[in-house]
Design a protein around this motif. Structure first.
Motif, PDB file in Angstrom:
ATOM      1  N   HIS A 278       0.844  -1.192   0.000  1.00 24.28           N
ATOM      2  CA  HIS A 278       0.000   0.000   0.000  1.00 24.28           C
ATOM      3  C   HIS A 278       0.880   1.243   0.000  1.00 24.28           C
ATOM      4  O   HIS A 278       1.998   1.232   0.519  1.00 24.28           O
ATOM      5  CB  HIS A 278      -0.917   0.008   1.227  1.00 24.28           C
ATOM      6  CG  HIS A 278      -2.038  -0.985   1.128  1.00 24.28           C
ATOM      7  ND1 HIS A 278      -2.321  -1.879   2.140  1.00 24.28           N
ATOM      8  CD2 HIS A 278      -2.950  -1.226   0.144  1.00 24.28           C
ATOM      9  CE1 HIS A 278      -3.363  -2.628   1.777  1.00 24.28           C
ATOM     10  NE2 HIS A 278      -3.753  -2.257   0.565  1.00 24.28           N
ATOM     11  N   ILE A 279       0.364   2.310  -0.554  1.00 26.58           N
ATOM     12  CA  ILE A 279       1.148   3.521  -0.759  1.00 26.58           C
ATOM     13  C   ILE A 279       1.704   4.088   0.542  1.00 26.58           C
ATOM     14  O   ILE A 279       2.756   4.719   0.563  1.00 26.58           O
ATOM     15  CB  ILE A 279       0.298   4.582  -1.516  1.00 26.58           C
ATOM     16  CG1 ILE A 279       1.146   5.757  -2.004  1.00 26.58           C
ATOM     17  CG2 ILE A 279      -0.864   5.058  -0.677  1.00 26.58           C
ATOM     18  CD1 ILE A 279       1.981   5.438  -3.204  1.00 26.58           C
ATOM     19  N   TRP A 280       1.009   3.851   1.672  1.00 32.02           N
ATOM     20  CA  TRP A 280       1.472   4.383   2.957  1.00 32.02           C
ATOM     21  C   TRP A 280       2.348   3.380   3.712  1.00 32.02           C
ATOM     22  O   TRP A 280       2.805   3.659   4.820  1.00 32.02           O
ATOM     23  CB  TRP A 280       0.278   4.794   3.824  1.00 32.02           C
ATOM     24  CG  TRP A 280      -0.608   3.658   4.251  1.00 32.02           C
ATOM     25  CD1 TRP A 280      -0.528   2.953   5.436  1.00 32.02           C
ATOM     26  CD2 TRP A 280      -1.692   3.076   3.527  1.00 32.02           C
ATOM     27  NE1 TRP A 280      -1.494   1.982   5.469  1.00 32.02           N
ATOM     28  CE2 TRP A 280      -2.225   2.034   4.306  1.00 32.02           C
ATOM     29  CE3 TRP A 280      -2.279   3.340   2.292  1.00 32.02           C
ATOM     30  CZ2 TRP A 280      -3.309   1.252   3.900  1.00 32.02           C
ATOM     31  CZ3 TRP A 280      -3.348   2.557   1.876  1.00 32.02           C
ATOM     32  CH2 TRP A 280      -3.854   1.535   2.667  1.00 32.02           C
ATOM     33  N   GLY A 281       2.599   2.203   3.139  1.00 33.04           N
ATOM     34  CA  GLY A 281       3.506   1.242   3.751  1.00 33.04           C
ATOM     35  C   GLY A 281       2.913   0.454   4.893  1.00 33.04           C
ATOM     36  O   GLY A 281       3.632  -0.282   5.584  1.00 33.04           O
ATOM     37  N   ASP A 282       1.610   0.602   5.145  1.00 31.82           N
ATOM     38  CA  ASP A 282       0.923  -0.144   6.211  1.00 31.82           C
ATOM     39  C   ASP A 282       1.567   0.089   7.580  1.00 31.82           C
ATOM     40  O   ASP A 282       1.801  -0.844   8.346  1.00 31.82           O
ATOM     41  CB  ASP A 282       0.875  -1.640   5.877  1.00 31.82           C
ATOM     42  CG  ASP A 282       0.047  -1.901   4.645  1.00 31.82           C
ATOM     43  OD1 ASP A 282      -1.186  -1.878   4.735  1.00 31.82           O
ATOM     44  OD2 ASP A 282       0.641  -2.094   3.562  1.00 31.82           O
ATOM     45  N   GLY A 283       1.848   1.347   7.862  1.00 30.23           N
ATOM     46  CA  GLY A 283       2.403   1.705   9.158  1.00 30.23           C
ATOM     47  C   GLY A 283       2.428   3.206   9.318  1.00 30.23           C
ATOM     48  O   GLY A 283       1.755   3.934   8.586  1.00 30.23           O
ATOM     49  N   GLY A 284       3.189   3.705  10.255  1.00 27.15           N
ATOM     50  CA  GLY A 284       3.302   5.136  10.500  1.00 27.15           C
ATOM     51  C   GLY A 284       4.339   5.776   9.594  1.00 27.15           C
ATOM     52  O   GLY A 284       4.780   5.202   8.594  1.00 27.15           O
ATOM     53  N   CYS A 285       4.767   6.973   9.977  1.00 30.02           N
ATOM     54  CA  CYS A 285       5.694   7.748   9.146  1.00 30.02           C
ATOM     55  C   CYS A 285       7.069   7.096   9.012  1.00 30.02           C
ATOM     56  O   CYS A 285       7.813   7.407   8.090  1.00 30.02           O
ATOM     57  CB  CYS A 285       5.850   9.158   9.719  1.00 30.02           C
ATOM     58  SG  CYS A 285       4.332  10.146   9.658  1.00 30.02           S
TER      59      CYS A 285
END
Length: 357
Positions: A278-285
């Protein structure tokens, strides 16, 4: 006699010394940094709960939860996915001036395969076997099937008309995957089962579903009622061959109605099948999607948002690997394409889809 031996020895050492000076130093093995790689994700976070706690329906992809399940059920899968990721990073590094410093696979820093990877730069042709489990004959029409194939060919050949509206900061990153999909077979089965869930029952004839057709040479898509508000899910490269492919809910396959009726659920899930997170990496920043040209974010975007900033960067909300409405997702990046292309190199996991190099 002793003097003669000394002269011969000195001459031999001189020749060896001269020859050794002519030799080039042995090339150093490419070092690949794997320190940030992970497979398990925390699916109990608010990221997943956001998908079902709103009055309006939001995109819900079950791929990462499915991955966690497969990792639990297959002890060797984590090591296999590590090897695939290592090959992917080695392939990407070979496209750059030099490799990235860091540790090699499983604690070493030597290249486990000294043979160079041979890339495939031509059009990748992917036969698609559509496995339909419907509640009555013809619930999924041929028109619906053909529309989905057309949409995939648009999206993976940079022909989505909405791409022309890409913002200036992302327009130079839009990629043409150069992948052509064609309908190889359609297998239908009528079942009164209302919900097939997410444990791959639809992929097994013993459980009332349809077995995969030659997954080494075909992309298998299962179309059925999944249940739980889930639009679809996929299997990453490395998982069991008998369940390799993607699952799409009947209402989200091809051209249908609603915010998720433009066939982009299949594009999103096939992105996972092509090794995209997923574009957000499936985690926080601090967690990444392993792609250099996608901005870091801390969660998915929904509906059709305007410019959104998270983690100090502008989100690429229009990327196919986000969670926005179908009409608002319209691009893959050059980095995502390179990551997926590694699968079709001579040493790549999906090299069997390419006939010759």
């Amino acid at each position: 006699m002793k003097h003669l031996l000394l002269k011969i020895t000195a001459l031999f050492l001189l020749v060896v010394s001269c020859n050794s000076n002519d030799l080039e130093p042995a090339p150093k093995a490419m070092e690949i940094d794997m320190s940030d790689f992970f497979v398990y994700t925390d699916t109990s976070t608010d990221i997943m709960s956001k998908a079902t706690d709103s009055k309006d329906k939001r995109r819900n992809c079950h791929t990462m939860i499915n991955l966690n399940r497969l990792l639990d059920e297959n002890p060797g899968l984590e090591k296999k996915m590590y090897a695939i990721e290592y090959q992917t990073r080695k392939f990407i590094a070979s496209k750059k001036p030099s490799g990235t410093p860091g540790g090699g696979p499983f604690g070493g820093n030597e290249d486990p395969d000294p043979e160079p990877s041979v890339p495939y730069d031509g059009t990748i042709n992917i036969p698609v076997v559509v496995n339909i489990i419907e509640r009555f004959p013809g619930e999924v029409s041929d028109i619906q099937i053909d529309s989905q194939i057309d949409i995939l060919n648009e999206d993976f050949n940079n022909a989505n008309p909405n791409t022309s509206g890409a913002p200036d900061n992302f327009k130079d990153l839009v990629a043409d995957y150069n992948i052509t999909f064609h309908r190889a077979d359609v297998i239908r089965k009528v079942s009164s089962k209302n919900s097939w869930g997410t444990r791959d029952a639809m992929k097994s004839s013993k459980k009332g579903g349809i077995d995969a057709t030659d997954p080494a040479h075909n992309l298998n898509i299962w179309v059925c009622e999944i249940g739980g508000g889930i639009l679809g899910y996929a299997q990453f490269p490395g998982g069991p061959a008998k369940t390799d492919g993607v699952v799409i809910g009947i209402d989200y396959f091809g051209e249908t109605d609603g915010d998720y009726g433009d066939g982009r659920t299949a594009t999103h899930e096939i992105g996972h099948w092509l090794n995209l997170r997923h574009i957000w990496g499936d985690g926080g920043c601090s967690v990444d999607d392993f792609v250099d040209d996608t901005p870091v974010s801390d969660g998915p975007n929904y509906r059709c948002p305007g410019e959104t900033t998270n983690c100090g960067t502008i989100d690429m909300t229009m990327n196919y690997m986000d969670y926005v409405y179908d009409k608002c997702m319209y691009m893959f990046t050059i980095g995502q394409n390179l990551r997926s292309r590694a699968l079709f190199a001579s040493d790549g996991y999906r090299s069997s889809f390419v006939n010759a190099y």
